[in-house]
Design a protein around this motif. Sequence first.
Motif, short mmCIF file in Angstrom:
data_model
loop_
_atom_site.label_atom_id
_atom_site.label_comp_id
_atom_site.label_asym_id
_atom_site.label_seq_id
_atom_site.Cartn_x
_atom_site.Cartn_y
_atom_site.Cartn_z
N CYS A 1 39.01 40.39 40.67
CA CYS A 1 40.23 40.89 40.03
C CYS A 1 40.38 40.41 38.59
CB CYS A 1 41.45 40.54 40.86
SG CYS A 1 41.41 41.21 42.52
N ASP A 2 39.32 40.44 37.84
CA ASP A 2 39.37 40.05 36.43
C ASP A 2 40.38 40.93 35.68
OD1 ASP A 2 38.10 38.69 34.01
OD2 ASP A 2 37.86 40.82 33.53
N PRO A 3 41.36 40.35 34.98
CA PRO A 3 42.42 41.14 34.35
C PRO A 3 41.92 42.16 33.33
CG PRO A 3 42.86 38.78 34.09
CD PRO A 3 41.56 38.92 34.80
N ASP A 4 40.92 41.81 32.53
CA ASP A 4 40.39 42.77 31.57
C ASP A 4 39.72 43.94 32.26
OD1 ASP A 4 41.26 41.28 29.38
OD2 ASP A 4 39.39 40.12 29.31
N ASN A 5 38.98 43.63 33.31
CA ASN A 5 38.33 44.68 34.08
C ASN A 5 39.35 45.56 34.79
OD1 ASN A 5 35.67 45.40 34.19
ND2 ASN A 5 35.26 44.36 36.10
N GLN A 6 40.41 44.94 35.28
CA GLN A 6 41.44 45.69 35.99
C GLN A 6 42.06 46.78 35.13
OE1 GLN A 6 44.23 42.83 37.45
NE2 GLN A 6 43.32 42.88 39.47
N GLN B 1 42.33 46.05 43.95
CA GLN B 1 42.45 45.37 45.25
C GLN B 1 41.20 44.55 45.55
OE1 GLN B 1 43.07 48.72 47.77
NE2 GLN B 1 45.27 48.71 47.47
N GLY B 2 40.15 44.85 44.85
CA GLY B 2 38.86 44.20 45.13
C GLY B 2 38.07 45.05 46.08
#
Length: 103
Positions: free
Chosen positions: A73-78, A87-88
């Motif tokens: 759940c990396d914030p930049d990737n999200q 959610q993963g």
Amino acid sequence: MTRSFSRSQAMLAEALGVIPLGTQTFSKSTTQYPAGVSPHFVDHARGAVVTDVDGNDYVDFNNALASVTLGHCDPDNQRRSHRTDRQGNNFPSPTRSKSRSPN
């Protein structure tokens, strides 16, 4: 510390009814993890910590593929991904959506 695995055990029984070894990947099957101390089904994750469907937390030493470098759940990737990525979708154990019958 005593951990509960009741939800995970119920989900495993359901999954075993539709998928050999209860998962689509041998490396995520119950043959790879010690019973009673390892999760069968992960609910969510953040960073290096995964939480199973019974609410037990674990440090993800398996580091499934992309989480090796990004963490879960990396914030930049999200910000660049769709809802299921938030959610993963790559845990060391199968998720409920991957254990359900397609009908």
